[in-house]
Design an enzyme around this catalytic site. Structure first.
Site, mmCIF file in Angstrom:
data_model
loop_
_atom_site.group_PDB
_atom_site.id
_atom_site.type_symbol
_atom_site.label_atom_id
_atom_site.label_comp_id
_atom_site.label_asym_id
_atom_site.label_seq_id
_atom_site.Cartn_x
_atom_site.Cartn_y
_atom_site.Cartn_z
ATOM 1 N N GLY A 469 0.814 -1.204 0.000
ATOM 2 C CA GLY A 469 0.000 0.000 0.000
ATOM 3 C C GLY A 469 0.845 1.250 0.000
ATOM 4 N N GLY A 691 8.005 6.533 5.497
ATOM 5 C CA GLY A 691 6.740 5.949 5.931
ATOM 6 C C GLY A 691 6.615 5.752 7.428
ATOM 7 C CD GLU A 692 9.088 1.783 9.822
ATOM 8 O OE1 GLU A 692 10.268 2.014 10.141
ATOM 9 O OE2 GLU A 692 8.603 0.643 9.818
#
Length: 732
Positions: A469, A691-692
């Site tokens: 995703g 993303g983190e």
């Protein structure tokens, strides 16, 4: 390709395709419901049967007896698999507990049987007929109680120290010594763990949902005692993972065992109530933070110790990682403590370590700023460092934390914040703002790809990289298009197949930078081949608009493919740049909340993330990653908690009715700003991960905003109204 010197100007720097906001090329498949997820692969193999998993109803002990005769005789049943008839099974290198339990039981809902039948309903009904008698054993399920038995670090994970922390802290004129708690959390991804397995002779193929294809193939082969080349893992689309699908899980092993026992393909999906207790979770932590400073705000001593629990062979949550690198201090102590618990496996969940660690550290920084009478942003900036605090001769490759804080303050209107908490009202709402630093390391790992050029001029990328995703399909296509000088319409990306070259995989925020660098390396080889085929000097050949140019000559790229096409394969391999320079990503989170003055209900009103994470390969999907992470941070701060039954040893709220996550109504306006940054030390792409980073610090920013609104400091997540209500300011 060996990457051991800083990147210079290269074809990616053209930024004709890379760096442009680009809609996901897999978007039409997902929005039309035609993206092939694991359980829905009806087309890949015929005659699929259904498996239903039976889980242990005790947390620790042994199976005294198991009667499966009624299940075997039930309508439609093809096989019942247990540890007693599955044959010899090893344990995967990355598994903490065995995936098929029996007779020993290591945790609640550990799989103990699989019923295979013609239909799902028949398998489920037959599973209910299995009778199991247990010899229950006492277990440890309470981190608070287990903490008392853990007095120091384990032998293989010693404390990190610098200077004289104890002496410096004791001598510090201003001190903070506080304990913070984060709860067990669930990944709660949309797609459950699911697999279809089929055997052709001794060759096993599984269509599954997994973030790390090579890890899955390696551990599945090891568990079954097969040569790795006999196992194929296919996972082109993953419906969310957040780290919960990094490793081989029970659905994949049981599907393979069920298919072998039934003599036909079998599909298995773990029901939603199984996910919390059967798979993995983020472990709870108890974190003690001590900070000593001079009256002008210079930190002289910083200590961070974290206790977490796991199964006997597990590891602690590394909640102190960011504290080793984020702020300057000459005297330091960081360490983790592991309490052995008989709860389900604790393992990686989005930003493991830094996410829960920053939930504590960044509240502590605000508390210390308050003691010192300093603005929280000014206090953080004062203690910035451009070198690794533990290794002062090791600089950061890039570090724009101060820039993130200053730009965020300007964009968010930080200067309008009051000097004292609980002073800003908007009708019935007490309004507050909070800030927290964001930090996540940039990890480098080998990643390979194969790139093909066909006679039509189409470039095909093949790598076992996954898309969970995150937009992997699109950024890999952008990389190949940029390198080969073609449009995105001339690029095909094939992912998630163990027959493809081994990539970095999706995890740890390392996927984007490393996997695109692998495609870059393969494209460099393909460019050389194409230039030579066309009789050009590959050193000065320019690839653009589907043509190859050298000097005053040009030729169509497709011509280089000939009739058969050409292909190149290579990997990015890293030298010692990652050791000589500390590579990390930085950011700042700003949050405004409203707290109902009468009920203590908390509402997040607006959020801002400012990120410095190297080159942003696709601003559109990168923003999507960050706002998704910010949303996850709202859940971590205000609602997410796996409730432990400390008597029976399981997570009580093991479904999405009892485990609360944010919904649309919980999320306000979100803004994301990316600093203009490239990092030539990270890879030829000059990118990092993001993303983190978008999750790291969000929880603390919310907690700090709640304190600013109410004057109430909560150190125990999630911040629910019962922790505020009796300490709220008088309503007047």
């Amino acid at each position: 390709m060996k990457f051991d010197t800083p990147a210079t100007t290269n074809p990616i720097d053209q930024l004709k395709v890379v760096g442009r906001p680009t809609s996901r090329i897999d978007g039409p498949l997902k929005t039309t419901g035609t993206a092939p997820y694991a359980y829905e692969r009806h087309d890949v193999v015929a005659n699929q049967a259904y498996g239903h998993v039976v889980g242990s109803t005790i947390a620790k002990g042994r199976i005294a007896s198991m009667d499966v005769r009624a299940a075997e005789a039930a309508p439609g049943v093809l096989a019942v698999v247990t540890a007693g008839n599955a044959g010899t099974l090893a344990k995967g290198s990355r598994n903490i507990a065995t995936l098929l339990g029996g007779p020993a039981i290591e945790h609640y809902h550990q799989a103990i049987a699989l019923v295979v039948a013609e239909s799902f309903e028949q398998a489920r009904a037959a599973a209910a007929l299995i009778r199991v008698d247990y010899a229950r054993a006492d277990g440890a399920f309470d981190l608070e109680r287990a903490k008392e038995r853990v007095t120091g670090p384990s032998d293989d994970d010693p404390d990190s120290t610098l200077g004289d922390f104890a002496g410096a802290f004791a001598a510090a004129p201003v001190q903070l010594d506080a304990t913070y708690r984060t709860p067990d959390q669930s990944h709660a991804m949309m797609e459950p763990h699911a697999t279809i397995a089929a055997w052709r002779g001794d060759q096993l193929t599984v269509w599954t949902s997994n973030q790390m294809i090579d890890w899955a193939a390696t551990d599945l082969a090891k568990t079954l005692g097969l040569p790795k080349e006999k196992v194929r893992v296919v996972s082109p689309f993953v419906g969310g993972g957040f780290g919960g699908k990094l490793f081989l899980r029970a659905d994949t092993l049981l599907a393979a065992l069920g298919a072998r026992a039934a003599g036909r393909p079998v599909k298995v999906a773990l029901p939603r109530p199984f996910l919390m207790n059967n798979t993995t979770h983020r472990p709870a932590t108890i974190q003690r933070i001590r900070i000593g400073a001079t009256p002008d705000g210079r930190i002289t001593a910083i200590g961070h110790e974290s206790w977490s629990g796991n199964l006997p062979d597990g590891k602690p949550e590394n909640a102190v990682d960011q504290t080793r690198l984020l702020y300057a201090a000459p005297n330091r102590l960081t360490g983790t403590r592991l309490a052995v618990l008989d709860l389900p496996e604790g393992n990686a969940m989005r930003a493991p370590g830094e996410a829960p660690g920053l939930m504590a550290l960044e509240i502590a920084m605000d508390e210390m700023a308050e003691k010192l009478g300093l603005d929280p942003i000014a206090f953080r900036i004062l203690n910035d460092t451009q070198v690794d605090p533990e290794k002062p001769d090791r600089p950061f490759s890039q570090r724009q934390l101060v820039e993130c804080l200053r730009l965020g303050a300007e964009r968010f209107g930080w200067s309008r914040r009051g000097a004292r908490p609980a002073r800003n009202r908007d009708g019935r709402w007490l309004v507050g703002t909070g800030v927290a630093a964001a930090f996540r390391n940039n990890l480098l790992t080998t990643s390979a790809a194969r790139v093909r050029l066909d006679p039509r001029g189409t470039v095909t990328v093949e790598t076992d990289m996954t898309d969970i995703g995150t937009g992997s399909y699109t950024i890999l296509a952008q990389t190949a298009a940029e390198m080969m000088g073609v449009g995105l319409d001339k690029v095909v990306v094939r992912l998630g197949d163990s027959s493809f070259p081994v990539s970095a995989g999706s995890g740890g925020q390392w996927g984007a930078n490393n996997s695109t660098a692998g495609v870059y390396a393969a494209c460099v080889k393909l460019r050389e081949m194409a230039a030579q085929k066309l009789g050009f000097n590959s050193a000065d050949a320019v690839f653009s608009d589907g043509m190859v140019r050298s000097g005053n000559r040009s030729a169509p790229l497709a011509q280089a493919a000939g009739e058969q096409g050409i292909a190149a394969e290579d990997a990015i391999e890293y030298g010692d740049l990652g050791k000589r320079y500390q590579q990390s990503t930085f950011g700042a989170h700003f949050v405004e909340v409203g707290v109902d003055a009468a009920t203590a209900e908390i509402r997040v009103r607006r959020m801002l993330a400012v990120c410095a994470a190297g080159r942003i390969l696709n601003p559109l999907s990168a923003r999507s990653q960050v706002i998704g992470a910010m949303t996850m941070g709202v859940g971590a701060a205000l609602m997410e908690e796996l409730a432990v039954d400390t008597r029976a040893g399981f997570f009580v709220n093991h479904d999405l009715a009892g485990y609360e996550v944010p919904v649309h109504a919980d999320i306000p306006h979100q803004e994301v700003v990316f600093l203009d940054e490239t990092d030539p030390l990270s890879s030829p792409m000059k990118a990092k991960g993001v993303g983190e980073l978008g999750l790291c610090g969000v929880g603390a920013a919310i907690a700090n905003a709640v304190h600013d609104a109410t004057g109430v400091r909560v150190r125990d997540y999630p911040i629910t109204l019962d922790k505020l209500l009796d300490r709220m300011p008088e309503v007047g």
